[in-house]
Design an enzyme around this catalytic site. Structure first.
Site, PDB file in Angstrom:
ATOM      1  N   ARG A 186      24.094  49.993  44.119  1.00  0.00           N
ATOM      2  CA  ARG A 186      23.895  48.776  43.310  1.00  0.00           C
ATOM      3  C   ARG A 186      23.799  49.069  41.818  1.00  0.00           C
ATOM      4  O   ARG A 186      23.052  48.415  41.089  1.00  0.00           O
ATOM      5  CB  ARG A 186      22.645  48.005  43.765  1.00  0.00           C
ATOM      6  CG  ARG A 186      22.690  47.530  45.192  1.00  0.00           C
ATOM      7  CD  ARG A 186      23.800  46.505  45.419  1.00  0.00           C
ATOM      8  NE  ARG A 186      23.783  46.057  46.806  1.00  0.00           N
ATOM      9  CZ  ARG A 186      24.460  46.662  47.789  1.00  0.00           C
ATOM     10  NH1 ARG A 186      25.235  47.705  47.538  1.00  0.00           N
ATOM     11  NH2 ARG A 186      24.382  46.202  49.012  1.00  0.00           N
ATOM     12  N   SER A 257      20.851  39.100  48.850  1.00  0.00           N
ATOM     13  CA  SER A 257      19.634  39.931  48.877  1.00  0.00           C
ATOM     14  C   SER A 257      18.903  39.770  47.557  1.00  0.00           C
ATOM     15  O   SER A 257      19.468  40.037  46.497  1.00  0.00           O
ATOM     16  CB  SER A 257      20.002  41.402  49.052  1.00  0.00           C
ATOM     17  OG  SER A 257      20.753  41.563  50.220  1.00  0.00           O
ATOM     18  N   GLU A 356      17.103  42.247  42.698  1.00  0.00           N
ATOM     19  CA  GLU A 356      18.526  42.572  42.537  1.00  0.00           C
ATOM     20  C   GLU A 356      19.275  41.664  41.552  1.00  0.00           C
ATOM     21  O   GLU A 356      19.963  42.161  40.658  1.00  0.00           O
ATOM     22  CB  GLU A 356      19.226  42.556  43.904  1.00  0.00           C
ATOM     23  CG  GLU A 356      20.676  42.996  43.804  1.00  0.00           C
ATOM     24  CD  GLU A 356      21.377  43.012  45.156  1.00  0.00           C
ATOM     25  OE1 GLU A 356      21.014  43.818  46.009  1.00  0.00           O
ATOM     26  OE2 GLU A 356      22.302  42.193  45.328  1.00  0.00           O
TER      27      GLU A 356
HETATM   28  C1  FAD Z   1      25.126  34.678  50.075  1.00  0.00           C
HETATM   29  C2  FAD Z   1      25.272  35.909  49.202  1.00  0.00           C
HETATM   30  C3  FAD Z   1      25.555  37.127  49.815  1.00  0.00           C
HETATM   31  C4  FAD Z   1      25.691  38.279  49.024  1.00  0.00           C
HETATM   32  N1  FAD Z   1      25.974  39.460  49.647  1.00  0.00           N
HETATM   33  C5  FAD Z   1      26.117  40.592  48.919  1.00  0.00           C
HETATM   34  C6  FAD Z   1      26.408  41.827  49.574  1.00  0.00           C
HETATM   35  O1  FAD Z   1      26.559  41.903  50.786  1.00  0.00           O
HETATM   36  N2  FAD Z   1      26.527  42.929  48.796  1.00  0.00           N
HETATM   37  C7  FAD Z   1      26.394  42.880  47.436  1.00  0.00           C
HETATM   38  O2  FAD Z   1      26.523  43.930  46.797  1.00  0.00           O
HETATM   39  N3  FAD Z   1      26.131  41.715  46.791  1.00  0.00           N
HETATM   40  C8  FAD Z   1      25.989  40.581  47.500  1.00  0.00           C
HETATM   41  N4  FAD Z   1      25.707  39.389  46.868  1.00  0.00           N
HETATM   42  C9  FAD Z   1      25.568  39.360  45.401  1.00  0.00           C
HETATM   43  C10 FAD Z   1      26.855  38.911  44.656  1.00  0.00           C
HETATM   44  O3  FAD Z   1      27.730  38.260  45.500  1.00  0.00           O
HETATM   45  C11 FAD Z   1      27.573  40.090  43.993  1.00  0.00           C
HETATM   46  O4  FAD Z   1      26.717  40.798  43.143  1.00  0.00           O
HETATM   47  C12 FAD Z   1      28.805  39.631  43.220  1.00  0.00           C
HETATM   48  O5  FAD Z   1      29.551  40.748  42.793  1.00  0.00           O
HETATM   49  C13 FAD Z   1      28.436  38.781  41.997  1.00  0.00           C
HETATM   50  O6  FAD Z   1      29.639  38.251  41.479  1.00  0.00           O
HETATM   51  P1  FAD Z   1      29.625  37.049  40.473  1.00  0.00           P
HETATM   52  O7  FAD Z   1      31.010  36.874  39.971  1.00  0.00           O
HETATM   53  O8  FAD Z   1      28.999  35.875  41.087  1.00  0.00           O
HETATM   54  O9  FAD Z   1      28.718  37.654  39.311  1.00  0.00           O
HETATM   55  P2  FAD Z   1      27.655  36.866  38.405  1.00  0.00           P
HETATM   56  O10 FAD Z   1      26.495  36.488  39.239  1.00  0.00           O
HETATM   57  O11 FAD Z   1      28.316  35.810  37.626  1.00  0.00           O
HETATM   58  O12 FAD Z   1      27.228  38.019  37.408  1.00  0.00           O
HETATM   59  C14 FAD Z   1      26.487  39.124  37.861  1.00  0.00           C
HETATM   60  C15 FAD Z   1      26.350  40.099  36.680  1.00  0.00           C
HETATM   61  O13 FAD Z   1      27.619  40.639  36.371  1.00  0.00           O
HETATM   62  C16 FAD Z   1      27.958  40.349  35.013  1.00  0.00           C
HETATM   63  N5  FAD Z   1      29.391  40.062  35.002  1.00  0.00           N
HETATM   64  C17 FAD Z   1      30.045  39.160  35.757  1.00  0.00           C
HETATM   65  N6  FAD Z   1      31.382  39.233  35.506  1.00  0.00           N
HETATM   66  C18 FAD Z   1      31.534  40.185  34.562  1.00  0.00           C
HETATM   67  C19 FAD Z   1      32.661  40.726  33.870  1.00  0.00           C
HETATM   68  N7  FAD Z   1      33.907  40.303  34.130  1.00  0.00           N
HETATM   69  N8  FAD Z   1      32.444  41.694  32.936  1.00  0.00           N
HETATM   70  C20 FAD Z   1      31.198  42.130  32.674  1.00  0.00           C
HETATM   71  N9  FAD Z   1      30.099  41.662  33.287  1.00  0.00           N
HETATM   72  C21 FAD Z   1      30.267  40.708  34.224  1.00  0.00           C
HETATM   73  C22 FAD Z   1      27.110  39.163  34.590  1.00  0.00           C
HETATM   74  O14 FAD Z   1      26.883  39.195  33.209  1.00  0.00           O
HETATM   75  C23 FAD Z   1      25.849  39.429  35.409  1.00  0.00           C
HETATM   76  O15 FAD Z   1      25.051  40.346  34.705  1.00  0.00           O
HETATM   77  C24 FAD Z   1      25.562  38.209  47.610  1.00  0.00           C
HETATM   78  C25 FAD Z   1      25.291  36.971  47.009  1.00  0.00           C
HETATM   79  C26 FAD Z   1      25.156  35.832  47.795  1.00  0.00           C
HETATM   80  C27 FAD Z   1      24.890  34.516  47.140  1.00  0.00           C
END
Ligand code: FAD
Length: 360
Positions: A186, A257, A356
Site C-alpha cells: 500500500r 478497507s 488507509e
Molecule cells: C468498495 C471498495 C473496495 C476497495 N478494494 C480495494 C482493494 O481490494 N485493494 C486496494 O488496494 N484498494 C481498494 N480500495 C481502495 C481504492 O479503490 C483504490 O485505492 C483505488 O486505486 C483508488 O482509486 P481512485 O481513482 O478512486 O483514487 P482517489 O480516491 O481519487 O485518490 C486516491 C489518492 O490518489 C491520488 N491520485 C489519484 N489519481 C492520481 C493521479 N492520476 N496522479 C497522482 N495522484 C493521484 C489522490 O490525490 C489521492 O491521494 C477499495 C475501495 C472501495 C470503495
C-alpha cells in the site's frame, strides 16, 4: 477505447482565464458522486484534466495563487471534508492501447482517468491475463500505483512497466520504470511524496506465460484441484467473493478497507498468538525475516465493532475492516468512529491501526 469515469456534469463556470491549455474552471463543483463514501462535498474550484499537456499551465496558475490543491481520481480512497478549498484536479485522461507485443508479452499503455475494473476486463478481452485478481477494485488506473493496489495475493506494481507523470518539482514530465517507484504494501514514491507527481499514463507489462494465482484461500477453495481455471474464471470468482464481502459504494458509501493490515515483527506476533490463538495473520515479505501481516478486520471484529452503528456511520456487518456511510455521514463522523476503533485495538492488542484512505 474506454471513457474516463466522470465527465464533469453541472455547474456555473468561471470566465475564461486566457491562459492557453487551461481547461474550463468549474466553480463549487459537487463531488458527491465522485467520492465513494457519498459525502456531500463541494470543490471550491475544479478542472477536468483530459490531456497531459493541460497540467503544466494549470499547476502554474494554481501556484501563482498560493491556494491549496490536490488531485482526484474516482474518489474511492479519500475522506473529503464538506468544502475542499482551492483547486481540485479531476483526472479524466482516457485511452488504452497495446503499444508493443511479441512472443514474450505485451505492453499496454493507459490514460490515468480510465476506470480500473473496465481496464481489467479490457485486458482479458484482448487475451492478456495477469490483472484478474485485481478485478472490481474501484477507482482509476492513474490512482492504482499510488497505494500499489492489491487483492487476493497480487499487487499492481508487479505488472507495471513504467509510469508517466508530471513532476511538480522539476516542472517536467517524467517516466519512471517500476524499479524506481518503490512499490511496497500500500505504498509507492507517489504516495510518499503527496502533490509532487501527477500520473498521466501507466504502462503495464503483461507476460504471455500465465498461470492462475490462487494462493489466497478464499480463491483457491472455489476451484477443484483437477481444473486449471482460465483468467476469466478467476476474475468471475474474485468478483463473486468481493460482492459477498464488500459493500457496493453505489448502495452504501465506503472506501473499502478503512485500515491497513498492520505488519509486526515475529516476536510481537508470537506474543499475540499466545494471548489470541485464533489470531488471523499472513506471512509478510521475505520468509527469513519472519514478519507477519495481521488481519486488522479480525482484530476489529474481536473488539466487538462489526455491524455497530454510530449515527450516520458504522462498521460494515460483513467485514469489520470497512467503515460505511449509511447516509448523511461526514468526514468528521467517520474519523471519530475510526478513533474509537483505533483506541480499542491499541488497548486490546497493543497494535496501532493506520488509516488507509487519504484525508483532505
Ligand atoms: C468498495 C471498495 C473496495 C476497495 N478494494 C480495494 C482493494 O481490494 N485493494 C486496494 O488496494 N484498494 C481498494 N480500495 C481502495 C481504492 O479503490 C483504490 O485505492 C483505488 O486505486 C483508488 O482509486 P481512485 O481513482 O478512486 O483514487 P482517489 O480516491 O481519487 O485518490 C486516491 C489518492 O490518489 C491520488 N491520485 C489519484 N489519481 C492520481 C493521479 N492520476 N496522479 C497522482 N495522484 C493521484 C489522490 O490525490 C489521492 O491521494 C477499495 C475501495 C472501495 C470503495
Amino acid at each position: 477505447m474506454n471513457s474516463a469515469p466522470n465527465a464533469p456534469s453541472s455547474l456555473k463556470t468561471a470566465p475564461p482565464t486566457g491562459i492557453s491549455g487551461i481547461p474550463e474552471m468549474l466553480l463549487s463543483f459537487s463531488l458527491k458522486a465522485r467520492n465513494s463514501f457519498g459525502f456531500e462535498v463541494l470543490a471550491e474550484h475544479a478542472y477536468s484534466i483530459t490531456h497531459a499537456d493541460q497540467i503544466s499551465p494549470v499547476i502554474q496558475s494554481i501556484e501563482a495563487t498560493g491556494l491549496p490543491w490536490r488531485v482526484l481520481g474516482g474518489g474511492s480512497n479519500v475522506i473529503l471534508p464538506p468544502l475542499l478549498p482551492g483547486t481540485t484536479l479531476l483526472m479524466d485522461i482516457a485511452g488504452q492501447a497495446i503499444t508493443q507485443q511479441d512472443a514474450s508479452g505485451a505492453v499496454v499503455s493507459v490514460g490515468a482517468g480510465v476506470n480500473w475494473h473496465d481496464f481489467v476486463i479490457w485486458t482479458l478481452d484482448q487475451s492478456l491475463p495477469g490483472l484478474e485478481n485485481l478485478a472490481l477494485i474501484p477507482g482509476t488506473v492513474g490512482a492504482a500505483p499510488i497505494q500499489n493496489i492489491g487483492a487476493y495475493g497480487v499487487e499492481v506494481g508487479e505488472y507495471i512497466q513504467s509510469i508517466e507523470a508530471y513532476d511538480c518539482h522539476s516542472k517536467t514530465m517524467v517516466n519512471y520504470p517500476a524499479s524506481e517507484c518503490a512499490f511496497t504494501y500500500r505504498n509507492s514514491i507517489f504516495k510518499a511524496n503527496p502533490n509532487r507527481y501527477i500520473i498521466t499514463h501507466v504502462h503495464f507489462y503483461l507476460p504471455a506465460v500465465w498461470t492462475p494465482r490462487l494462493h489466497y484461500v478464499d480463491l483457491a477453495t472455489l476451484f477443484t484441484s483437477d481444473h486449471v481455471p482460465t483468467a476469466e474464471e478467476v476474475m468471475v470468482a474474485v468478483c463473486k467473493i468481493r460482492n459477498r464481502k464488500l459493500p457496493d459504494p453505489k448502495l452504501i458509501g465506503n472506501a473499502g478497507s478503512f485500515f491497513q493490515n498492520p505488519i509486526v515483527e515475529q516476536s510481537q506476533y508470537l506474543h499475540l498468538l499466545d494471548q489470541f490463538p485464533e489470531l488471523v495473520s499472513y506471512p509478510e515479505g521475505d520468509a527469513h525475516e519472519g514478519k507477519r501481516k495481521l488481519a486488522a478486520g479480525w482484530m476489529i471484529d474481536r473488539c466487538g465493532f462489526k455491524g455497530m452503528r454510530a449515527g450516520a456511520v458504522g462498521v460494515y456487518q460483513n467485514q469489520a475492516l470497512v467503515l460505511v456511510n449509511h447516509g448523511g455521514g461526514t468526514a468528521d463522523s467517520v474519523l471519530a468512529l475510526a478513533k474509537t476503533i483505533q483506541d480499542k485495538v491499541q488497548e486490546t492488542f497493543g497494535v496501532a491501526l493506520a488509516i488507509e484512505p487519504i484525508r483532505y
